[in-house]
Write a protein that holds these residues in place. Structure first.
Motif, PDB file in Angstrom:
ATOM      1  N   SER A 199       0.888  -1.061  -0.013  1.00 32.79           N
ATOM      2  CA  SER A 199      -0.181  -0.022  -0.005  1.00 32.79           C
ATOM      3  C   SER A 199       0.967   1.129  -0.050  1.00 32.79           C
ATOM      4  CB  SER A 199      -0.960   0.258   1.123  1.00 32.79           C
ATOM      5  OG  SER A 199      -1.539   1.247   1.422  1.00 32.79           O
ATOM      6  N   ILE A 200       0.522   2.263  -0.716  1.00 30.64           N
ATOM      7  CA  ILE A 200       1.121   3.515  -0.355  1.00 30.64           C
ATOM      8  C   ILE A 200       1.132   3.994   1.033  1.00 30.64           C
ATOM      9  CG2 ILE A 200       0.721   4.433  -2.795  1.00 30.64           C
ATOM     10  CD1 ILE A 200      -1.322   6.191  -1.449  1.00 30.64           C
ATOM     11  N   GLY A 231      -0.872   8.957  -8.678  1.00 30.82           N
ATOM     12  CA  GLY A 231       0.278   9.999  -8.814  1.00 30.82           C
ATOM     13  C   GLY A 231       0.365  10.632  -7.248  1.00 30.82           C
ATOM     14  N   MET A 232      -0.407  10.045  -6.192  1.00 32.62           N
ATOM     15  CA  MET A 232      -0.476  10.456  -4.664  1.00 32.62           C
ATOM     16  C   MET A 232       0.931  10.439  -3.920  1.00 32.62           C
ATOM     17  SD  MET A 232      -2.597   9.302  -1.509  1.00 32.62           S
ATOM     18  CE  MET A 232      -4.154  10.331  -1.913  1.00 32.62           C
ATOM     19  N   ALA A 279      -5.416  15.406  -2.977  1.00 28.71           N
ATOM     20  CA  ALA A 279      -4.047  15.116  -2.893  1.00 28.71           C
ATOM     21  C   ALA A 279      -3.463  14.181  -4.017  1.00 28.71           C
ATOM     22  CB  ALA A 279      -3.576  14.033  -1.470  1.00 28.71           C
ATOM     23  N   THR A 280      -4.554  13.710  -4.918  1.00 28.59           N
ATOM     24  CA  THR A 280      -4.078  12.790  -6.225  1.00 28.59           C
ATOM     25  C   THR A 280      -4.048  13.545  -7.072  1.00 28.59           C
ATOM     26  OG1 THR A 280      -5.394  11.241  -4.823  1.00 28.59           O
ATOM     27  CG2 THR A 280      -5.193  10.857  -7.304  1.00 28.59           C
ATOM     28  N   PRO A 281      -3.095  13.594  -8.083  1.00 24.07           N
ATOM     29  CA  PRO A 281      -2.786  14.297  -9.186  1.00 24.07           C
ATOM     30  C   PRO A 281      -4.010  13.861 -10.414  1.00 24.07           C
ATOM     31  CG  PRO A 281      -0.815  13.889  -8.287  1.00 24.07           C
ATOM     32  CD  PRO A 281      -1.654  13.288  -7.365  1.00 24.07           C
ATOM     33  N   LEU A 282      -4.286  12.957 -10.396  1.00 22.79           N
ATOM     34  CA  LEU A 282      -5.211  12.279 -11.647  1.00 22.79           C
ATOM     35  C   LEU A 282      -6.704  12.899 -10.867  1.00 22.79           C
ATOM     36  CD1 LEU A 282      -3.813   9.000 -12.883  1.00 22.79           C
ATOM     37  CD2 LEU A 282      -3.636  11.544 -13.762  1.00 22.79           C
TER      38      LEU A 282
END
Length: 258
Positions: free
Chosen positions: A147-148, A253-254, A216-219
């Motif tokens: 997981s991130i 991308g987070m 917080a997620t670029p996408l």
């Protein structure tokens, strides 16, 4: 070998733990679409049976088995039954997982132990048992679902899950060390670190932090049911034969934000 052949799993056999729902079912679907025979196992075998029936419609062979990944006897049974039915084990996806939300100072030790037992001990026990088969075969692909959250700390007001985060960090190190230990024997060991995908386990967290996650997620979106299939297929197929010890973040991308 053509590029499409590099991504084919025809004739391969894959075990997916926790394959009766969520990310495990999505990954199993992708493998079956690529031609692999699928073994699904979890404590809730009825859910695995439902998914196995659906996947069989794709023309592959399937098997659903009960398994508590923290129980060495259950793990051994899955390995034995898989070999009896298919003759080999080419791919293992360690997807079974558990979580618990609590501030670090109040985290019950029993909850901490349960999370580590499923996430870390379960991943190790399955990898060890399947690894013995793969060592004999001198080939195999192991994919651990990290997981991130295992890449660093998370804000407590958003994700106060120290046991889960720490366990996923342990899985990342386990992945890298097994890759070093078993690489000389033709076994590739990699991990996927998903971001936020709508599943039963993550539903409350996503509902609570939906606005923060998107910001917080670029996408600017959550993961979809198709976003893990291609990455998992790459790591399971011949296309990744020279990739091992890697951790692929699938998070929109987070994890790239400093």
């Amino acid at each position: 070998m053509s590029v499409l052949e590099l991504f084919s799993l025809k004739g391969k056999t894959a075990i997916v733990t926790g394959g009766g729902s969520g990310l495990g079912a999505q990954i199993a679907q992708g493998f079956a679409e690529a031609g692999a025979n699928i073994v699904l196992c979890s404590r809730k075998v009825e859910m695995c049976e439902e998914v196995a029936t659906e996947l069989a419609n794709l023309g592959v062979q399937t098997l659903a088995l009960p398994c508590d990944v923290t129980n060495p006897e259950d793990v051994a049974n899955v390995v034995t039954k898989t070999k009896e039915n298919f003759g080999s084990i080419d791919i293992l996806v360690n997807n079974s997982g558990a979580s618990w939300g609590a501030p670090a100072v109040n985290m019950p030790f029993e909850a901490w132990r349960k999370v580590f037992d499923v996430n870390v001990n379960g991943t190790f026990l399955m990898s060890q048992a399947v690894g013995k088969v793969m060592l004999e075969q001198k080939c195999g692909k192991i994919i651990n679902i990290a997981s991130i959250a295992g890449l660093g700390g998370t804000l407590p007001e958003f994700m106060d899950t120290i046991g889960y985060n720490a366990s996923k960090g342990a899985i990342i190190t386990l992945t890298k060390d097994l890759a070093v230990k078993w690489g000389p024997y033709g076994i590739n060991v990699n991990a996927i670190a998903p971001g936020f995908f709508p599943t039963k386990m993550s539903s409350a967290l996503i509902e609570h932090g939906h606005e923060y996650i998107l910001s917080a997620t670029p996408l600017k979106r959550l993961g979809s049911e198709n976003d893990l299939k291609g990455v998992a297929l790459f790591l399971a197929a011949a296309a990744s034969d020279y990739v091992t010890g890697d951790v692929v973040a699938v998070d929109g991308g987070m994890s790239s934000i400093i």
